[in-house]
Design an enzyme around this catalytic site. Structure first.
Site, PDB file in Angstrom:
ATOM      1  N   ASP A 145     -55.546 -38.739 -94.206  1.00 11.28           N
ATOM      2  CA  ASP A 145     -54.707 -38.257 -93.121  1.00 11.28           C
ATOM      3  C   ASP A 145     -53.689 -37.298 -93.728  1.00 11.28           C
ATOM      4  OD1 ASP A 145     -52.919 -37.779 -91.089  1.00 11.28           O
ATOM      5  OD2 ASP A 145     -52.417 -39.887 -90.730  1.00 11.28           O
ATOM      6  N   TYR A 186     -52.330 -22.866 -82.518  1.00 15.10           N
ATOM      7  CA  TYR A 186     -53.315 -22.533 -83.558  1.00 15.10           C
ATOM      8  C   TYR A 186     -52.982 -21.176 -84.176  1.00 15.10           C
ATOM      9  CZ  TYR A 186     -57.788 -21.682 -85.855  1.00 15.10           C
ATOM     10  OH  TYR A 186     -58.762 -21.413 -86.791  1.00 15.10           O
ATOM     11  N   LYS A 230     -51.762 -20.574 -88.094  1.00 11.37           N
ATOM     12  CA  LYS A 230     -52.528 -19.774 -89.051  1.00 11.37           C
ATOM     13  C   LYS A 230     -51.720 -18.569 -89.536  1.00 11.37           C
ATOM     14  CE  LYS A 230     -56.163 -22.356 -89.185  1.00 11.37           C
ATOM     15  NZ  LYS A 230     -56.548 -23.091 -90.419  1.00 11.37           N
ATOM     16  N   THR A 287     -69.737 -22.806 -86.058  1.00  8.91           N
ATOM     17  CA  THR A 287     -69.435 -24.154 -86.538  1.00  8.91           C
ATOM     18  C   THR A 287     -69.485 -25.135 -85.372  1.00  8.91           C
ATOM     19  OG1 THR A 287     -67.049 -24.045 -86.129  1.00  8.91           O
ATOM     20  CG2 THR A 287     -67.842 -23.138 -88.238  1.00  8.91           C
TER      21      THR A 287
END
Length: 252
Positions: free
Chosen positions: A72, A157, A161, A192
């Site tokens: 984790d 997100y 990034k 993916t």
């Protein structure tokens, strides 16, 4: 022949015989391809996943030279414990990441994404720093094309990034005197499991492919080679760099 024109030795594109790597988030998608690339090059690798169930389900389980660990990366103590267990290493790849499309406008979800993608990356970098310094190793952080081209449904997100990019550059300067190189790879549209559902929309899939210079989506293995190169002697003068692996999406 002077130093500036001396050809690069083929040995510069190899890993040392006792090369040791840790790939955080290295059991699925791009992470699994990176793990496999290191194994194919003769390295010993520890790859992590968020849960024990994910490590057990990994297609890489049982591969020679590979150790799997549940980790984790939001848990300081757990990350520190793994770093102590690993000790000296040559490469750390931070590939763990999450996104929560549309839900990231909720502040709690926003915090969760930042905690994993950005703070988790920093947590792992600092925990493994001493082990990397012992071997003058390198860090490769997995950023994203969306550090530079925002998507409206993924505010956390994209922010995380973008943060990974600047973290990479800051650490490259901070730790250069310890012999640690820090770079990042920014994938574009790679096929993916994370985007499998979206790829079922043929119009969306074809629109993305047409937008790239190469007119196709990428494969995880095409990211892995760039990561491996950044960890080789051939890249010993490369630090603070962000390598785009996006099929030319951002080039035009």
């Amino acid at each position: 022949m002077d130093q500036e024109t001396r050809p690069v030795s083929p040995r510069s594109f190899r890993l040392s015989e006792d090369f040791r790597a840790v790939v955080i988030g290295g059991t699925g998608g791009i992470g699994a391809a990176i793990t496999q690339e290191f194994l194919d090059l003769g390295a010993s690798v520890i790859a992590t996943a968020a849960t024990a169930a994910e490590t057990e389900a990994s297609p890489l389980a049982g591969a020679p030279g590979l150790g799997l660990a549940a980790l984790d990366i939001t848990d300081d103590a757990a990350v520190d414990a793994l770093a102590r267990e690993v000790g000296e290493l040559d490469a750390l790849v931070n590939c763990a990441g999450i996104l929560r499309r549309d839900d990231e406008f909720d502040l709690e979800v926003f915090r969760q994404v930042i905690e994993v993608n950005l703070t988790g990356t920093m947590r792992c970098c600092t925990a493994f720093r001493a082990g990397l310094a012992a071997r003058r190793g390198s860090i490769v952080n997995i950023a994203s094309m969306n550090a530079f081209a925002a998507l409206p449904r993924l505010p956390a997100y994209c922010a995380s990034k973008g943060g990974v990019v600047m973290l990479t550059r800051a650490l490259a300067h901070a730790w250069a005197d310890q012999g640690i190189r820090v770079n990042a790879v920014a994938p574009g549209y790679i096929e993916t499991p994370l985007n499998a559902e979206g790829r079922k929309d043929a119009a969306h899939y074809d629109r993305i492919a047409a937008r790239t210079a190469l007119k196709r989506w990428g494969q995880p293995e095409e990211v892995a080679g760039t990561v491996a190169y950044l960890c080789m002697p051939a890249a010993q003068y490369v630090t603070g760099s962000i390598a785009m692996v996006d099929g030319g999406f951002l080039a035009g």
